[in-house]
Motif scaffolding. Structure first.
Motif, PDB file in Angstrom:
ATOM      1  N   VAL A 158       0.670  -1.614  -0.461  1.00  7.96           N
ATOM      2  CA  VAL A 158      -0.014   0.463  -0.050  1.00  7.96           C
ATOM      3  C   VAL A 158       0.758   1.572   0.062  1.00  7.96           C
ATOM      4  CG1 VAL A 158      -1.399   1.340   1.785  1.00  7.96           C
ATOM      5  CG2 VAL A 158      -2.191  -1.385   1.324  1.00  7.96           C
ATOM      6  N   PHE A 159       1.758   1.093   0.814  1.00  8.64           N
ATOM      7  CA  PHE A 159       3.151   2.633   1.049  1.00  8.64           C
ATOM      8  C   PHE A 159       3.544   2.239  -0.381  1.00  8.64           C
ATOM      9  CE2 PHE A 159       2.393   2.016   5.499  1.00  8.64           C
ATOM     10  CZ  PHE A 159       2.305   3.201   5.961  1.00  8.64           C
ATOM     11  N   MET A 160       4.004   1.153  -1.460  1.00 10.96           N
ATOM     12  CA  MET A 160       4.965   1.389  -1.905  1.00 10.96           C
ATOM     13  C   MET A 160       4.343   1.814  -3.401  1.00 10.96           C
ATOM     14  SD  MET A 160       7.003  -1.584  -4.567  1.00 10.96           S
ATOM     15  CE  MET A 160       5.072  -2.569  -5.056  1.00 10.96           C
ATOM     16  N   THR A 161       2.417   1.651  -3.494  1.00 11.83           N
ATOM     17  CA  THR A 161       2.050   2.107  -4.868  1.00 11.83           C
ATOM     18  C   THR A 161       1.801   3.476  -4.659  1.00 11.83           C
ATOM     19  OG1 THR A 161       0.990   0.074  -4.343  1.00 11.83           O
ATOM     20  CG2 THR A 161      -0.729   1.539  -5.662  1.00 11.83           C
ATOM     21  N   PHE A 162       1.380   4.215  -3.254  1.00 10.81           N
ATOM     22  CA  PHE A 162       1.215   5.647  -3.393  1.00 10.81           C
ATOM     23  C   PHE A 162       2.145   6.023  -3.444  1.00 10.81           C
ATOM     24  CE2 PHE A 162      -2.729   4.736  -0.794  1.00 10.81           C
ATOM     25  CZ  PHE A 162      -3.551   6.052  -1.733  1.00 10.81           C
ATOM     26  N   ALA A 163       3.582   5.740  -2.793  1.00  9.50           N
ATOM     27  CA  ALA A 163       4.720   6.317  -3.195  1.00  9.50           C
ATOM     28  C   ALA A 163       5.550   6.193  -4.728  1.00  9.50           C
ATOM     29  CB  ALA A 163       6.272   5.064  -3.069  1.00  9.50           C
ATOM     30  N   TRP A 164       5.029   5.458  -5.430  1.00 13.92           N
ATOM     31  CA  TRP A 164       5.291   4.829  -6.755  1.00 13.92           C
ATOM     32  C   TRP A 164       3.909   5.845  -7.872  1.00 13.92           C
ATOM     33  CZ3 TRP A 164       7.727  -0.220  -8.693  1.00 13.92           C
ATOM     34  CH2 TRP A 164       8.893  -0.036  -8.044  1.00 13.92           C
ATOM     35  N   TYR A 165       3.164   5.774  -7.590  1.00 12.20           N
ATOM     36  CA  TYR A 165       2.219   6.014  -8.448  1.00 12.20           C
ATOM     37  C   TYR A 165       0.861   7.000  -7.536  1.00 12.20           C
ATOM     38  CZ  TYR A 165       3.549   1.406 -10.798  1.00 12.20           C
ATOM     39  OH  TYR A 165       4.394   0.773 -11.109  1.00 12.20           O
ATOM     40  N   GLY A 166       1.384   7.961  -6.595  1.00 12.24           N
ATOM     41  CA  GLY A 166       0.423   8.368  -5.773  1.00 12.24           C
ATOM     42  C   GLY A 166       0.213   9.867  -6.857  1.00 12.24           C
ATOM     43  N   HIS A 167       1.595  10.531  -6.922  1.00  7.47           N
ATOM     44  CA  HIS A 167       2.033  11.116  -6.670  1.00  7.47           C
ATOM     45  C   HIS A 167       1.216  12.028  -8.544  1.00  7.47           C
ATOM     46  CE1 HIS A 167       4.664  10.037 -10.371  1.00  7.47           C
ATOM     47  NE2 HIS A 167       5.059   9.326  -9.674  1.00  7.47           N
ATOM     48  N   LEU A 168       0.997  10.619  -9.186  1.00 10.44           N
ATOM     49  CA  LEU A 168       0.142  11.369 -10.156  1.00 10.44           C
ATOM     50  C   LEU A 168      -0.676  11.602 -10.016  1.00 10.44           C
ATOM     51  CD1 LEU A 168       0.839   7.872 -12.315  1.00 10.44           C
ATOM     52  CD2 LEU A 168       2.280   9.682 -12.872  1.00 10.44           C
ATOM     53  N   GLY A 169      -1.564  11.668  -8.907  1.00  8.21           N
ATOM     54  CA  GLY A 169      -2.861  12.699  -8.809  1.00  8.21           C
ATOM     55  C   GLY A 169      -2.677  13.565  -8.401  1.00  8.21           C
ATOM     56  N   HIS A 170      -1.445  14.330  -8.711  1.00 10.74           N
ATOM     57  CA  HIS A 170      -1.434  15.923  -7.511  1.00 10.74           C
ATOM     58  C   HIS A 170      -0.174  15.882  -9.167  1.00 10.74           C
ATOM     59  CE1 HIS A 170      -2.815  14.947  -4.229  1.00 10.74           C
ATOM     60  NE2 HIS A 170      -2.858  13.776  -4.453  1.00 10.74           N
ATOM     61  N   LYS A 171      -0.529  15.851 -10.335  1.00 10.34           N
ATOM     62  CA  LYS A 171       0.416  16.597 -11.570  1.00 10.34           C
ATOM     63  C   LYS A 171       0.591  18.075 -11.443  1.00 10.34           C
ATOM     64  CE  LYS A 171      -1.055  12.913 -14.496  1.00 10.34           C
ATOM     65  NZ  LYS A 171      -1.605  12.172 -15.658  1.00 10.34           N
ATOM     66  N   ALA A 172       0.226  18.197 -10.733  1.00 11.60           N
ATOM     67  CA  ALA A 172       0.883  20.292 -10.807  1.00 11.60           C
ATOM     68  C   ALA A 172       1.775  19.850 -10.339  1.00 11.60           C
ATOM     69  CB  ALA A 172      -1.140  20.769 -10.205  1.00 11.60           C
ATOM     70  N   ALA A 173       2.098  19.503  -8.811  1.00  7.91           N
ATOM     71  CA  ALA A 173       2.910  19.420  -7.695  1.00  7.91           C
ATOM     72  C   ALA A 173       4.371  19.082  -8.911  1.00  7.91           C
ATOM     73  CB  ALA A 173       2.795  18.207  -6.666  1.00  7.91           C
ATOM     74  N   PRO A 174       5.292  20.168  -8.563  1.00  5.64           N
ATOM     75  CA  PRO A 174       6.494  20.214  -8.909  1.00  5.64           C
ATOM     76  C   PRO A 174       7.092  18.660  -8.990  1.00  5.64           C
ATOM     77  CG  PRO A 174       6.909  21.553  -6.919  1.00  5.64           C
ATOM     78  CD  PRO A 174       5.210  20.627  -7.080  1.00  5.64           C
TER      79      PRO A 174
END
Length: 112
Positions: free
Chosen positions: A16-32
């Motif tokens: 669960v942690f790994m998936t958020f670490a690797w792919y969670g940022h795809l839900g926040h593409k505006a973040a640098p």
């Protein structure tokens, strides 16, 4: 918990942690990108605190190949749910069929 069960529980939590670490940022593409990397790295730190003990404990009763296979199957299950829930991506029939084929390959590792 027995060394047969605890590694599975830890690997599920770890993934669960790994998936958020690797792919969670795809839900926040505006973040640098640098912020996505740093946040992902911070999340992965906690993933390691679960994955390493899972493998250390699990190696008492499972081979390294079995542990890796377990981890991959767990990853696919978690990722499928994550991509549908967090990324709002549809799980297509060919994706599901591919995951089933991978699971069949995983079953071969446990035949022994």
């Amino acid at each position: 918990m027995a060394p047969y069960i605890l590694p599975v529980v830890l690997l599920i939590a770890s993934n669960v942690f790994m998936t958020f670490a690797w792919y969670g940022h795809l839900g926040h593409k505006a973040a640098p990108l640098w912020a996505a990397v740093m946040v992902s790295w911070g999340i992965a730190f906690f993933e390691y605190w679960l994955a390493v003990p899972a493998n250390r404990i699990g190696h008492q009763v499972y081979s390294a190949a079995q542990l890796k296979t377990m981890q991959e199957v767990i990853t696919l299950v978690i990722f499928a749910g994550f991509s549908a829930w967090w990324l709002k991506e549809e799980i297509t029939w060919n994706t599901a069929a591919g995951f089933v084929l991978i699971a069949c390959g995983a079953a071969l590792v446990f035949r022994g």
